[in-house]
Design a protein around this motif. Structure first.
Motif, PDB file in Angstrom:
ATOM      1  N   GLY A  70       0.805  -1.214   0.000  1.00  0.00           N
ATOM      2  CA  GLY A  70       0.000   0.000   0.000  1.00  0.00           C
ATOM      3  C   GLY A  70       0.841   1.269   0.000  1.00  0.00           C
ATOM      4  O   GLY A  70       0.390   2.334  -0.445  1.00  0.00           O
ATOM      5  N   ALA A  71       2.076   1.172   0.466  1.00  0.00           N
ATOM      6  CA  ALA A  71       2.956   2.336   0.499  1.00  0.00           C
ATOM      7  C   ALA A  71       3.471   2.715  -0.882  1.00  0.00           C
ATOM      8  O   ALA A  71       3.930   3.841  -1.089  1.00  0.00           O
ATOM      9  CB  ALA A  71       4.137   2.065   1.426  1.00  0.00           C
ATOM     10  N   LEU A  72       3.391   1.797  -1.832  1.00  0.00           N
ATOM     11  CA  LEU A  72       3.920   2.092  -3.170  1.00  0.00           C
ATOM     12  C   LEU A  72       3.186   3.245  -3.842  1.00  0.00           C
ATOM     13  O   LEU A  72       3.791   4.020  -4.569  1.00  0.00           O
ATOM     14  CB  LEU A  72       3.863   0.842  -4.049  1.00  0.00           C
ATOM     15  CG  LEU A  72       4.849  -0.261  -3.675  1.00  0.00           C
ATOM     16  CD1 LEU A  72       4.646  -1.456  -4.582  1.00  0.00           C
ATOM     17  CD2 LEU A  72       6.278   0.225  -3.746  1.00  0.00           C
ATOM     18  N   SER A  73       1.885   3.368  -3.593  1.00  0.00           N
ATOM     19  CA  SER A  73       1.155   4.474  -4.231  1.00  0.00           C
ATOM     20  C   SER A  73       1.605   5.828  -3.688  1.00  0.00           C
ATOM     21  O   SER A  73       1.692   6.809  -4.431  1.00  0.00           O
ATOM     22  CB  SER A  73      -0.346   4.298  -4.058  1.00  0.00           C
ATOM     23  OG  SER A  73      -0.675   4.309  -2.692  1.00  0.00           O
ATOM     24  N   ASP A  88      14.295   5.397  -1.635  1.00  0.00           N
ATOM     25  CA  ASP A  88      13.333   5.364  -0.525  1.00  0.00           C
ATOM     26  C   ASP A  88      12.235   4.328  -0.773  1.00  0.00           C
ATOM     27  O   ASP A  88      11.689   3.751   0.163  1.00  0.00           O
ATOM     28  CB  ASP A  88      12.676   6.734  -0.331  1.00  0.00           C
ATOM     29  CG  ASP A  88      13.670   7.794   0.082  1.00  0.00           C
ATOM     30  OD1 ASP A  88      14.729   7.438   0.649  1.00  0.00           O
ATOM     31  OD2 ASP A  88      13.393   8.985  -0.170  1.00  0.00           O
ATOM     32  N   ALA A  89      11.918   4.090  -2.035  1.00  0.00           N
ATOM     33  CA  ALA A  89      10.838   3.164  -2.385  1.00  0.00           C
ATOM     34  C   ALA A  89      11.315   1.726  -2.548  1.00  0.00           C
ATOM     35  O   ALA A  89      10.491   0.816  -2.603  1.00  0.00           O
ATOM     36  CB  ALA A  89      10.162   3.624  -3.665  1.00  0.00           C
ATOM     37  N   VAL A  90      12.617   1.501  -2.615  1.00  0.00           N
ATOM     38  CA  VAL A  90      13.142   0.155  -2.866  1.00  0.00           C
ATOM     39  C   VAL A  90      12.722  -0.848  -1.785  1.00  0.00           C
ATOM     40  O   VAL A  90      12.304  -1.965  -2.121  1.00  0.00           O
ATOM     41  CB  VAL A  90      14.677   0.185  -3.055  1.00  0.00           C
ATOM     42  CG1 VAL A  90      15.273  -1.208  -3.047  1.00  0.00           C
ATOM     43  CG2 VAL A  90      15.017   0.899  -4.346  1.00  0.00           C
ATOM     44  N   PRO A  91      12.792  -0.540  -0.484  1.00  0.00           N
ATOM     45  CA  PRO A  91      12.353  -1.544   0.511  1.00  0.00           C
ATOM     46  C   PRO A  91      10.890  -1.964   0.324  1.00  0.00           C
ATOM     47  O   PRO A  91      10.570  -3.160   0.404  1.00  0.00           O
ATOM     48  CB  PRO A  91      12.556  -0.848   1.853  1.00  0.00           C
ATOM     49  CG  PRO A  91      13.594   0.177   1.603  1.00  0.00           C
ATOM     50  CD  PRO A  91      13.369   0.627   0.195  1.00  0.00           C
ATOM     51  N   ALA A  92      10.014  -1.021   0.068  1.00  0.00           N
ATOM     52  CA  ALA A  92       8.600  -1.372  -0.156  1.00  0.00           C
ATOM     53  C   ALA A  92       8.447  -2.207  -1.423  1.00  0.00           C
ATOM     54  O   ALA A  92       7.640  -3.138  -1.462  1.00  0.00           O
ATOM     55  CB  ALA A  92       7.762  -0.102  -0.243  1.00  0.00           C
ATOM     56  N   LEU A  93       9.219  -1.895  -2.444  1.00  0.00           N
ATOM     57  CA  LEU A  93       9.159  -2.652  -3.687  1.00  0.00           C
ATOM     58  C   LEU A  93       9.652  -4.086  -3.484  1.00  0.00           C
ATOM     59  O   LEU A  93       9.023  -5.040  -3.967  1.00  0.00           O
ATOM     60  CB  LEU A  93       9.998  -1.945  -4.757  1.00  0.00           C
ATOM     61  CG  LEU A  93       9.891  -2.448  -6.177  1.00  0.00           C
ATOM     62  CD1 LEU A  93       8.457  -2.336  -6.676  1.00  0.00           C
ATOM     63  CD2 LEU A  93      10.820  -1.650  -7.073  1.00  0.00           C
TER      64      LEU A  93
END
Length: 116
Positions: A70-73, A88-93
């Motif tokens: 859900g954090a990707l959006s 910053d988005a790599v861990p969520a990905l």
């Protein structure tokens, strides 16, 4: 009136087949309606349950809210506006991809187990 009409239409469609304006009795070779197999129902349940679980996880803790799918959006909006870096988005990905692989592996195991 509407309910009676649909009941009558249903009765007529079951008792006769109109072909070329002549009413004929239905064929005895009608195919049964498709019924989903138990394996399909179980794998669908796992998939839907996984989606529901993933949607509830962010409400449990702040860490989960930052690193679940859900954090990707929110990262998408931040990346486009320039307020966040891709790193910053790599861990969520990574976590999202890992969860997808895990859920697909569980579904494959259920299929293999029940269709032997």
């Amino acid at each position: 009136m509407g309910i009676q009409f649909w009941g009558l239409a249903s009765t007529i469609s079951r008792t006769s087949v109109v072909s070329g304006g002549i009413a004929t009795p239905p064929s005895n070779h009608s195919q049964p309606s498709p019924v989903p197999s138990p394996t399909s129902v179980v794998s669908g349940g796992i998939a839907i349950g996984g989606v529901l679980l993933l949607s509830l996880l962010p409400s449990l803790s702040q860490w989960l809210a930052r690193y679940t799918p859900g954090a990707l959006s929110s990262y998408e909006v931040k990346l486009v506006s320039g307020t966040a870096a891709f790193s910053d988005a790599v861990p969520a990905l990574v976590i999202t991809i890992s969860l997808v692989v895990l859920l697909v592996a569980i579904t494959v195991m259920v299929f293999q187990r029940q269709e032997l």
